[in-house]
Design an enzyme around this catalytic site. Structure first.
Site, mmCIF file in Angstrom:
data_model
loop_
_atom_site.group_PDB
_atom_site.id
_atom_site.type_symbol
_atom_site.label_atom_id
_atom_site.label_comp_id
_atom_site.label_asym_id
_atom_site.label_seq_id
_atom_site.Cartn_x
_atom_site.Cartn_y
_atom_site.Cartn_z
ATOM 1 N N LEU A 35 0.819 -1.201 0.000
ATOM 2 C CA LEU A 35 0.000 0.000 0.000
ATOM 3 C C LEU A 35 0.865 1.268 0.000
ATOM 4 O O LEU A 35 1.645 1.490 0.912
ATOM 5 C CB LEU A 35 -0.851 -0.031 1.274
ATOM 6 C CG LEU A 35 -2.130 0.778 1.272
ATOM 7 C CD1 LEU A 35 -3.126 0.227 0.281
ATOM 8 C CD2 LEU A 35 -2.712 0.767 2.684
ATOM 9 N N ASP A 36 0.692 2.105 -1.006
ATOM 10 C CA ASP A 36 1.363 3.401 -1.072
ATOM 11 C C ASP A 36 2.872 3.315 -0.993
ATOM 12 O O ASP A 36 3.541 4.291 -0.645
ATOM 13 C CB ASP A 36 0.859 4.327 0.049
ATOM 14 C CG ASP A 36 -0.572 4.770 -0.189
ATOM 15 O OD1 ASP A 36 -1.000 4.762 -1.352
ATOM 16 O OD2 ASP A 36 -1.253 5.132 0.788
ATOM 17 N N GLU A 37 3.435 2.151 -1.307
ATOM 18 C CA GLU A 37 4.888 2.010 -1.200
ATOM 19 C C GLU A 37 5.532 1.757 -2.559
ATOM 20 O O GLU A 37 6.702 1.401 -2.634
ATOM 21 C CB GLU A 37 5.237 0.851 -0.243
ATOM 22 C CG GLU A 37 4.818 1.056 1.192
ATOM 23 C CD GLU A 37 5.685 2.090 1.903
ATOM 24 O OE1 GLU A 37 6.851 2.246 1.517
ATOM 25 O OE2 GLU A 37 5.171 2.735 2.827
#
Lengths: 301, 301, 301, 301
Positions: D244-246
């Site tokens: 997630l979001d990485e």
């Protein structure tokens, strides 16, 4: 508070320039340049580190290329490669090129007046290992910064201005500079250089000046910017040409200001931008990242 | 991907302007102004939400103050406070002031030509609730954007330009505008407004134009900026005065560009800055955050 | 090149703080504060130079006010005004306030380690007259910068770190600092301060650290930022609290980077931002422009 | 006001991509790659418009190259050149490459939720000719923006979210997308995509999310940023991965805020940055300027 264990700040430069060379190729664009340059470098097993290229019009426009390659496993000395490039590019393509061993730093003279912000910033950065240059000398028309400059171990020469006739001062400048420097940085040097001097000294000259939206040309720019209520204060680094402040731009930046800033504040915020912009222009020039063309620059930063 | 559960973006404006009033005080600085204003507001139990003040010289310079206060528990109607302020500030201090109920939005006319980036951005921000204004009408010298404007439910008037004599078109403009708008926004309107029109319409006019370091005045600014190799492209929002593009600056910003950008790219990046800068200028003006003084502005943003 | 004849850069500061005092008022918001403060200042004919005010909620939220006024024609000494304010604000309003003669500079201790970029930038700005402070001493856990610091005429004390037990070093710090400084600046000081030390020293401590989008907490932040390919490198100046790097933020800024920058480049660009951000935080703190509240700051910059 | 007669803003894109192709080469760096690529292009008389190259370590590191060349006078069809490149690069060098006719726009699906700022900005820019893409469809878990999307002539599909089990919705998504799009843009789409979906859909997915210094991960980031008193609000565009979001960052930017901004203000300023950052990421991806490598990107912008 911060306790991260980073390597020291005096870390190697962006391009570890030891054992590397740069090749700038510049001329009229035509099919096959890339392959021609590549084949010469490949023949000598040059390991290409970076390659930037730009063409302002692929149909006969201007072509610009900067290649950096390693010298470690090179199968020939640089002069030999230079000869090969001359044979390959000079005749068929009518291109100009310059080949340079990046481990040999440019020798630089810094001109300054009373203001020390750009001068000291360059000397600091140089001492920190940020700028791959040798500061050969500082020349100033004021003696004020002599102590500080010499504390860096750098020769300081005081050449006073003597009114409108600059010929005597410029003769002294030329005597100091000729053969000794590869480029000159005007670090808020508040004297005009004559066209004759620029031609005679024969090396690139980088200047920094304030800049505004809109521009306030002439005397008292900060006071006039204040009157107009500008919201941004900027700086422009450019090559010096005979046209005052009209030479090719290398780098620009701005900082926000407000109505609450006095003229002195604008000047001080401007000084912060000036030193940053000038240091980037000097870095890029000293790494052969800037190519002049007509009245603008190609910057492979 | 993001899954944070925030409140919807159509959130209330920075200053929740319902039930609030703004008071702008402006004049020659002297001791006691703050106490005098404060005592009038205090007398009526006005709850001060924010207060910004600036003096360009405390010894008789110009004084500027913006106060926002709540109307909820106010012990008097605004006209009554207005009278009190008149009595207290008008005579002893010779100050100008204006009091305004912020819950009554400014009525705005937007002038546009063919380019739609500033126009649509304003209409869209307005619909999102970002701008405390009423868009009374859009006037354009081209019919191109009629459909889009009307899709927002906003009247669109096409007033063609008819050569150098602007008197007929300006008469139509005045007929549409008089009594109907509190200020005008030129959203890349490519026609000159006459001095007579500016005087006759009698409301502030906000314009947006490109700006560069250095400035390129006149025709083809982007092409000339490209020739000079600028590294920043900017925009300036300002009040319109009779001096073309020389009025008081409200807001400015820039964006970085490089040699690899074409003239069309510069123009497009410039368009992005233009719409942002113009929307901030319109927001601040509509919230009574901007005070004009001589040829500059005080912006309490 | 530039020949504009500006006043020298060593120009007076933004607020010419000689003969001026600042008054910070801070507490629960309620009707009448502005009038109360104004009436005390007006009674003594204080000429208000600037006034900034902020309330995070006019209905009983927190209220913040910074007033600067001239001392020239003041009808009472500051202690007298202080008494009047105490009588007027302390009882009815339960507000905290502090009154300060801005012509008396704050005394500052700078803590540093090996990296010199923030340290030298502060010393140089101080010498230029940009920072209204007295640099009382520099304390470092490394001797490296002793020569440079002393060249500025400033005492340098070398207090080595001795492993995890900091009590001996902190006792030395306290002996040097107690009674001698008004605030402390950690200019890339690479040691943790204990909670006991922070409480005991009893003055504000300003720190600078790198910051990224997203954050890379812990060891090797620049290397990890490089792995993730960040496009911005930043710095945050904040007050030190017991929570490591979690104290109230005073100022932040960023600079663009690209994939072509090495970890060393990121660190160097970061260093440029750090010195600028730290110098702004120190300036604003020394001009009493920063008010701490809960875990954030109100900055009237 | 401005009267400069520029060409219309709907000007051609930065790289006039008609009649041009891009070649991305990517793999382990070794001597001779540049010459090998150059010789294949030269053999077919490809006129190279631009060439960017980067190596993260010339001694066996990763090599990245983007070449754009004209198709006008090309002596072979693209598939033929593709075969030649395969023969030349695939075996000896173990490089990956992709060749693409830039005049064929990428087909894009945009996912959105209720917030319209990123969605509408992409549709506007597309209509203005700024983005060399075909918007094949908009998919949303809310019906709110259907009218506006369809006014642009673009299909809108409402696929509601149905609680934690996303399999039904994702099956609908896949049915709509498979074979129809070359990449997906999440324009503030507020649902998590499952790892299975990401793998199954098989095209790159670009997301935009807010970002702060320091980061505030989890719920209510703007509220927490306000509590900490951040001075900058930012946005990050990245490729979506299972983490997630990485995923690899494509572009980032920030805007200044102050204590006077409410949480709603931060969110709104953030929205301005989000739409700008996302549009740049989409532009660069659609022009084949972005190369993914490990968890970062090389952006030849």
């Amino acid at each position: 508070m911060t306790i991260t264990q980073e390597a020291p700040l005096q870390a190697p430069s962006r391009t570890p320039t030891h054992n590397q060379a740069s090749l700038i190729v510049h001329g009229r664009d035509r099919t096959g340049i890339v392959a021609a340059v590549g084949s010469v470098l490949s023949k000598h097993e040059a390991n290409i580190v970076s390659l930037d290229q730009y063409s302002d019009n692929p149909h006969g426009g201007a072509f610009f290329q900067r290649t950096v390659f390693g010298l470690d496993n090179l199968k020939a000395a640089l002069p030999h490669i230079d000869d090969d490039l001359k044979a390959r590019l000079g005749t068929g393509f009518e291109l100009e090129f310059r080949l340079r061993d990046l481990s040999i730093p440019h020798r630089v003279a810094i001109f300054a007046s009373k203001a020390d912000h750009c001068l000291l910033d360059l000397l600091w950065r140089h001492r920190r290992g940020e700028l791959p240059i040798t500061v050969a000398m500082v020349i100033s028309n004021h003696p004020d910064t002599a102590g500080e400059v010499r504390a860096f171990g750098i020769p300081f020469f005081h050449v006073p201005s003597a009114g409108p006739d600059k010929s005597a001062a410029e003769a002294q400048h030329l005597a100091l500079l000729k053969g000794n420097v590869d480029f000159i940085v005007l670090a808020r040097y508040m004297q005009i250089l004559s066209g004759g001097f620029i031609a005679e000294v024969g090396v690139p000259i980088i200047n920094i000046h304030h800049s505004f939206l809109p521009a306030f040309i002439g005397a008292g720019p900060y006071a006039r910017a204040k009157e107009r209520g500008v919201k941004l204060v900027g700086a422009t680094a450019h090559y010096v040409t005979e046209d005052l402040d009209e030479g090719p731009i290398i780098e620009q930046d701005v900082v926000r200001v407000s109505h609450a800033h006095t003229v002195a504040d604008l000047r001080r915020r401007g000084a912060d931008v000036e030193r940053d912009v000038l240091s980037r222009a000097v870095l890029w020039h000293s790494e052969d990242r800037v190519i002049r063309h007509e009245n603008h620059t190609i910057v492979f930063a």
